[in-house]
Design an enzyme around this catalytic site. Structure first.
Site, PDB file in Angstrom:
ATOM      1  N   SER A 181       0.868  -1.188   0.000  1.00  0.00           N
ATOM      2  CA  SER A 181       0.000   0.000   0.000  1.00  0.00           C
ATOM      3  C   SER A 181       0.898   1.228   0.000  1.00  0.00           C
ATOM      4  O   SER A 181       2.032   1.172   0.495  1.00  0.00           O
ATOM      5  CB  SER A 181      -0.866   0.005   1.267  1.00  0.00           C
TER       6      SER A 181
ATOM      7  N   TYR B 150      -0.975  -1.424  10.371  1.00  0.00           N
ATOM      8  CA  TYR B 150      -1.167  -1.724   8.936  1.00  0.00           C
ATOM      9  C   TYR B 150       0.051  -1.263   8.135  1.00  0.00           C
ATOM     10  O   TYR B 150       0.596  -2.012   7.316  1.00  0.00           O
ATOM     11  CB  TYR B 150      -2.438  -1.015   8.466  1.00  0.00           C
TER      12      TYR B 150
HETATM   13  P1  NAP Z   1     -11.072  -6.468   0.856  1.00  0.00           P
HETATM   14  O1  NAP Z   1     -12.090  -6.057  -0.163  1.00  0.00           O
HETATM   15  O2  NAP Z   1     -11.349  -6.230   2.297  1.00  0.00           O
HETATM   16  O3  NAP Z   1     -10.739  -8.032   0.612  1.00  0.00           O
HETATM   17  C1  NAP Z   1      -9.818  -8.683   1.421  1.00  0.00           C
HETATM   18  C2  NAP Z   1      -9.598 -10.089   0.925  1.00  0.00           C
HETATM   19  O4  NAP Z   1      -8.612 -10.693   1.748  1.00  0.00           O
HETATM   20  C3  NAP Z   1     -10.837 -10.955   1.000  1.00  0.00           C
HETATM   21  O5  NAP Z   1     -10.871 -11.818  -0.116  1.00  0.00           O
HETATM   22  C4  NAP Z   1     -10.614 -11.754   2.295  1.00  0.00           C
HETATM   23  O6  NAP Z   1     -11.214 -13.043   2.291  1.00  0.00           O
HETATM   24  C5  NAP Z   1      -9.119 -11.916   2.258  1.00  0.00           C
HETATM   25  N1  NAP Z   1      -8.512 -12.210   3.559  1.00  0.00           N
HETATM   26  C6  NAP Z   1      -8.433 -11.422   4.658  1.00  0.00           C
HETATM   27  N2  NAP Z   1      -7.782 -12.068   5.635  1.00  0.00           N
HETATM   28  C7  NAP Z   1      -7.439 -13.289   5.150  1.00  0.00           C
HETATM   29  C8  NAP Z   1      -6.760 -14.405   5.670  1.00  0.00           C
HETATM   30  N3  NAP Z   1      -6.283 -14.413   6.924  1.00  0.00           N
HETATM   31  N4  NAP Z   1      -6.590 -15.494   4.897  1.00  0.00           N
HETATM   32  C9  NAP Z   1      -7.071 -15.517   3.617  1.00  0.00           C
HETATM   33  N5  NAP Z   1      -7.729 -14.482   3.065  1.00  0.00           N
HETATM   34  C10 NAP Z   1      -7.911 -13.378   3.828  1.00  0.00           C
HETATM   35  O7  NAP Z   1      -9.670  -5.759   0.584  1.00  0.00           O
HETATM   36  P2  NAP Z   1      -9.061  -5.106  -0.751  1.00  0.00           P
HETATM   37  O8  NAP Z   1      -9.346  -3.659  -0.723  1.00  0.00           O
HETATM   38  O9  NAP Z   1      -9.445  -5.904  -1.943  1.00  0.00           O
HETATM   39  O10 NAP Z   1      -7.515  -5.280  -0.422  1.00  0.00           O
HETATM   40  C11 NAP Z   1      -6.703  -6.299  -1.000  1.00  0.00           C
HETATM   41  C12 NAP Z   1      -5.248  -5.991  -0.657  1.00  0.00           C
HETATM   42  O11 NAP Z   1      -4.909  -4.703  -1.180  1.00  0.00           O
HETATM   43  C13 NAP Z   1      -4.996  -5.931   0.843  1.00  0.00           C
HETATM   44  O12 NAP Z   1      -3.736  -6.474   1.123  1.00  0.00           O
HETATM   45  C14 NAP Z   1      -5.009  -4.433   1.127  1.00  0.00           C
HETATM   46  O13 NAP Z   1      -4.248  -4.116   2.265  1.00  0.00           O
HETATM   47  C15 NAP Z   1      -4.384  -3.899  -0.138  1.00  0.00           C
HETATM   48  N6  NAP Z   1      -4.691  -2.505  -0.407  1.00  0.00           N
HETATM   49  C16 NAP Z   1      -5.963  -2.069  -0.591  1.00  0.00           C
HETATM   50  C17 NAP Z   1      -6.214  -0.729  -0.861  1.00  0.00           C
HETATM   51  C18 NAP Z   1      -7.592  -0.195  -1.098  1.00  0.00           C
HETATM   52  O14 NAP Z   1      -7.732   1.022  -1.260  1.00  0.00           O
HETATM   53  N7  NAP Z   1      -8.623  -1.015  -1.157  1.00  0.00           N
HETATM   54  C19 NAP Z   1      -5.155   0.161  -0.929  1.00  0.00           C
HETATM   55  C20 NAP Z   1      -3.857  -0.303  -0.735  1.00  0.00           C
HETATM   56  C21 NAP Z   1      -3.640  -1.640  -0.484  1.00  0.00           C
HETATM   57  P3  NAP Z   1     -12.749 -13.324   2.768  1.00  0.00           P
HETATM   58  O15 NAP Z   1     -13.589 -12.304   2.070  1.00  0.00           O
HETATM   59  O16 NAP Z   1     -13.023 -14.710   2.298  1.00  0.00           O
HETATM   60  O17 NAP Z   1     -12.788 -13.185   4.235  1.00  0.00           O
END
Ligand code: NAP
Length: 246
Positions: free
Chosen positions: A140, A153
């Protein structure tokens, strides 16, 4: 990516889902990993297969070493190998540092950083044998800048940079690359809680004037995971629409 096998952790929704779908459309056989959202993961598999691709869903909490190992073992058992690992699974919960309990700290580190170590360690044994592999970590921009309210985080996301750069050095001579993608603000469940005022403030600092999409992140992952990216390793690449001050 025909004949290649990809594992995308946390691909039941959000950015991980977009990455898994993109790699499948690139021709890879994909393991959709979920922790809680089994039905959503199975629906993604269904859609990929309907489009002529190959995919399976596998439930594993990748913050647990034995479950991370089971995920990689399953990819190898079902599809014969692993070529691409995308360490995407993550959680976030904004809190001031003085309110973060030791357990919350540990859970954040386990999910956002240790899981990437467990999965990479398991996958790299197979990759070393075939002298080929692509490992991409989803960090991130706050892993580069830090952020108030995100001590745990941001620390975990920064840790991914050291992990990847070290994997790149340790296994580069064996044809394995390791890179980091650092997204800015991407539309997903993780950012759904932002109110309109917060969104407007964020967007005023983004050059392209919009939040990003999972597909924006997936395009870069697709390149980094391809054979064409063999001379791109140990990099941290931002997908943030040109955020000011980063
Ligand atoms: P999200 O919509 O909250 O989805 C998170 C995903 O991670 C879900 O598929 C969830 O599975 C899975 N997950 C969480 N804990 C887990 C575990 N212990 N074992 C296996 N799966 C797990 O998040 P997102 O926004 O798509 O983010 C994806 C990645 O991008 C993350 O690493 C986040 O930090 C990073 N990121 C996001 C943003 C943003 O703006 N959205 C920005 C920078 C970085 P379930 O649904 O099955 O529980």
């Amino acid at each position: 990516m025909m004949g290649q096998v990809a594992v995308v952790t946390g691909s039941s929704r959000g950015i991980g889902k977009a990455i898994a779908q993109r790699l499948a459309s690139d021709g890879a056989s994909v393991v959709i990993n979920y922790r809680t959202q089994k039905e959503q993961a199975e629906e993604i598999v269904h859609n990929i297969i309907a489009l002529g691709g190959k995919a399976i869903a596998f439930g594993a909490d990748v913050s647990q070493p034995e479950e991370a190992q089971a995920l990689i073992d399953t990819a190898i058992k079902e599809f014969g190998t692993i070529d691409i690992l995308v360490n995407n699974a993550g959680i976030n919960k904004d809190q001031l540092m003085i309110r973060i309990s030791n357990d919350e700290w540990q859970q954040m580190i386990d999910t956002n950083l240790s899981a990437a170590f467990y999965c990479s360690k398991s996958a790299i044994k197979q990759m070393m044998r075939k002298r080929y592999g692509r490992i991409v970590a989803i960090s991130s921009i706050v892993g580069l800048t830090g952020n108030a309210g995100q001590v745990h985080y941001a620390a975990a996301k920064s840790g991914l940079l050291g992990l990847s750069a070290s994997i790149a050095r340790e296994y580069g001579p064996r044809g394995i690359t390791a890179n980091v993608v650092a997204p800015g603000f991407i539309e997903s469940d993780m950012t759904a809680d932002l109110n309109q005022e917060q969104q407007a403030k964020i967007m005023s600092g983004i050059a392209v004037g919009r939040l990003g999409t999972g597909e924006d992140v997936a395009s870069l992952v697709s390149f980094l995971a391809s054979r064409e990216a063999s001379y791109v390793t140990s990099q941290v690449i931002r997908v943030d629409g040109g955020m000011a001050g980063v």
